[in-house]
Design a protein around this motif. Structure first.
Motif, PDB file in Angstrom:
ATOM      1  N   GLY A 142       0.739  -1.092   0.029  1.00  0.00           N
ATOM      2  CA  GLY A 142      -0.026  -0.030  -0.137  1.00  0.00           C
ATOM      3  C   GLY A 142       0.897   1.226   0.127  1.00  0.00           C
ATOM      4  N   LEU A 158      -1.061  -0.770  -4.104  1.00  0.00           N
ATOM      5  CA  LEU A 158      -2.263  -0.507  -4.029  1.00  0.00           C
ATOM      6  C   LEU A 158      -2.289   1.083  -3.542  1.00  0.00           C
ATOM      7  N   LEU A 209      -8.967   4.120  -1.476  1.00  0.00           N
ATOM      8  CA  LEU A 209      -8.474   3.212  -2.585  1.00  0.00           C
ATOM      9  C   LEU A 209      -8.562   3.901  -3.762  1.00  0.00           C
ATOM     10  N   TRP A 214     -10.091  -4.808  -6.458  1.00  0.00           N
ATOM     11  CA  TRP A 214     -11.439  -5.011  -6.142  1.00  0.00           C
ATOM     12  C   TRP A 214     -11.099  -5.647  -4.749  1.00  0.00           C
ATOM     13  N   VAL A 215     -12.352  -5.418  -3.609  1.00  0.00           N
ATOM     14  CA  VAL A 215     -12.077  -5.882  -2.422  1.00  0.00           C
ATOM     15  C   VAL A 215     -13.507  -6.708  -2.461  1.00  0.00           C
ATOM     16  N   ARG A 270     -15.782  -8.223   0.965  1.00  0.00           N
ATOM     17  CA  ARG A 270     -16.115  -8.472   2.395  1.00  0.00           C
ATOM     18  C   ARG A 270     -17.322  -8.947   2.440  1.00  0.00           C
ATOM     19  N   LEU A 305     -13.578   3.170  -0.630  1.00  0.00           N
ATOM     20  CA  LEU A 305     -13.080   1.964   0.045  1.00  0.00           C
ATOM     21  C   LEU A 305     -11.971   2.408   1.097  1.00  0.00           C
ATOM     22  N   GLU A 312     -10.673  -0.744   5.386  1.00  0.00           N
ATOM     23  CA  GLU A 312     -11.584  -2.011   4.800  1.00  0.00           C
ATOM     24  C   GLU A 312     -10.872  -2.662   3.908  1.00  0.00           C
ATOM     25  N   VAL A 313      -9.770  -2.160   3.187  1.00  0.00           N
ATOM     26  CA  VAL A 313      -9.021  -3.020   2.210  1.00  0.00           C
ATOM     27  C   VAL A 313      -8.133  -3.812   3.156  1.00  0.00           C
ATOM     28  N   ARG A 314      -7.485  -3.454   4.188  1.00  0.00           N
ATOM     29  CA  ARG A 314      -6.719  -4.264   4.877  1.00  0.00           C
ATOM     30  C   ARG A 314      -7.476  -5.335   5.641  1.00  0.00           C
ATOM     31  N   ALA A 320     -10.153  -6.998   4.303  1.00  0.00           N
ATOM     32  CA  ALA A 320     -10.862  -7.660   3.394  1.00  0.00           C
ATOM     33  C   ALA A 320     -10.845  -9.290   3.651  1.00  0.00           C
ATOM     34  N   VAL A 333      -8.703  -9.796  -1.975  1.00  0.00           N
ATOM     35  CA  VAL A 333      -8.441  -8.553  -2.710  1.00  0.00           C
ATOM     36  C   VAL A 333      -8.241  -8.964  -3.948  1.00  0.00           C
TER      37      VAL A 333
END
Length: 296
Positions: free
Chosen positions: A144, A179, A186, A195-196, A198, A236, A240-242, A244, A247
Motif C-alpha cells: 500500500g 495499492l 483506495l 477489487w475488495v 467483504r 473504500l 476496509e482494504v486491510r 478484506a 482482494v
C-alpha cells in the motif's frame, strides 16, 4: 537496431506504414516524446480475436476527446488497424498497443496552431502469455502506498511517470503490485483496477477522475452479476482494504488475479478465495467463447 527485451521483427505501424518495430522512427520533436502529449490503448487478443474491442475503442475516443486531439481514424479504421496488427503477430495471443500523440511541432507547451501538424499514430503487437495455473493458485503480493499522481487519472495518457514510479515501488519492495490510496481511500494499482471482497460482497472504488476505468472494470461487474455475487461501487478506506476477505486485481495482461498478501500480512486466509474462483471461472468462459468465434 536491436531493442532490449523486444523480439526483432515485432510487427508495428507508424503513420500509415507497417514495418518491423526496429525500423520505426519518430522525430525528437514529437510532442509525445517532449511532453507525453498523447494517449494510448491496449487491446488483448486471444487466438486472433480481440476482447471487448468496442469498449477499448470507446475509451480511446474518450481519451482523445479529453486531451483535444482529433481522432485520426474512425471506429472502422481503428478496428482494421487492430485486426491487421493481430494478423501480423507471429503468435495468436498478443497485446495490440495503440498510441496517438499530438504530432511533431516546435517545442511549446501550448497546442500547435499550424494546420500542417497532424497526430502521430503508432501501433504494435506484442506476444501475450495469460497468467498460468501456478500464478492463479499462488496469488500476488502487494504494497500500500500514497497515490501521488495527477487529478486526471481517467485519461489513458502516455504521460505515465507517476505510474512508473508507483510500479517501481513494487519492484523495489519485491512485490507484484501496489495499492494506491489518496486521502485514505483506495484508487487503483500502478496499472490495474483493485477489487475488495467483504462478507461475499464485491466492491470497487467508483469510476471518476481519480482512477482509470479499466475495460475489465465493466467486465468484472458483469461476471459478478452472472455469478450471483453482489457488487457495490463505493469509496473504500485503507482499513476496509486491510480487513478484506479477498482482494483482486484486474488488467489486460493480468486478467483477474487474487492478492493474497498486503504489506506483508495475509489477506483473509492468505489464499485465493471463493469469489475470485467464481469470477475467474467466468473470465475463462468468456475467453473460451471468444476463441470459438471467427478471427477478425
Amino acid at each position: 537496431m536491436s531493442i532490449p527485451g523486444v523480439a526483432p521483427g515485432t510487427p508495428a505501424f507508424l503513420n500509415g506504414e507497417f514495418l518491423p518495430i526496429e525500423q520505426a522512427r519518430v522525430s525528437v520533436l514529437d510532442r509525445g516524446f517532449l511532453f507525453g502529449d498523447g494517449v494510448y490503448e491496449v487491446v488483448p487478443v486471444y487466438g486472433g480475436r480481440p476482447l471487448r474491442m468496442a469498449e477499448h475503442l470507446a475509451r480511446l475516443a474518450r481519451s482523445l476527446a479529453a486531451v483535444r486531439i482529433a481522432s485520426p481514424r474512425d471506429e472502422q479504421g481503428w478496428r482494421a488497424l487492430v485486426a491487421e496488427l493481430a494478423r501480423r503477430s507471429p503468435v495468436p495471443d498478443c497485446l495490440v498497443y495503440l498510441q496517438v500523440t499530438r504530432g511533431v511541432a516546435r517545442r511549446d507547451h501550448a497546442f500547435p496552431v499550424d494546420p500542417a501538424v497532424t497526430p502521430t499514430v503508432f501501433g504494435m503487437a506484442s506476444p501475450f502469455s495469460p497468467p498460468d495455473a501456478a500464478l492463479r493458485s499462488r496469488g500476488l503480493h502487494a504494497l500500500g502506498i500514497e497515490d501521488e499522481r495527477w487529478l486526471n487519472c481517467h485519461i489513458k495518457a502516455t504521460s505515465l511517470l507517476g505510474n512508473v514510479l508507483a510500479r517501481q515501488r513494487a519492484v523495489d519492495a519485491g512485490v507484484d503490485e501496489v495499492l494506491q490510496f489518496r486521502d485514505g481511500l483506495l484508487t487503483e494499482g500502478a496499472a490495474s483496477n483493485i477489487w475488495v471482497v467483504r462478507k461475499g460482497i464485491l466492491m470497487a472504488p467508483p469510476v471518476g477522475r481519480l482512477l482509470l476505468e479499466g475495460i475489465r472494470y465493466g467486465l468484472t461487474a458483469e461476471l459478478a452479476q452472472e455469478a450471483g455475487v453482489p457488487f457495490e461501487a463505493r469509496p473504500l478506506s485503507l482499513a476496509e482494504v486491510r480487513g478484506a476477505d479477498e482482494v483482486l486485481v484486474t488488467s489486460a495482461s493480468r486478467e483477474i488475479l487474487p492478492i493474497v498478501r498486503l504489506d506483508g500480512e495475509p489477506v483473509g486466509a492468505g489464499v485465493p478465495g471463493p469469489v475470485y474462483a467464481r469470477l475467474r471461472a467466468g473470465y475463462d468462459a468468456r475467453i473460451a467463447a471468444l476463441r470459438a468465434q471467427p478471427a477478425v
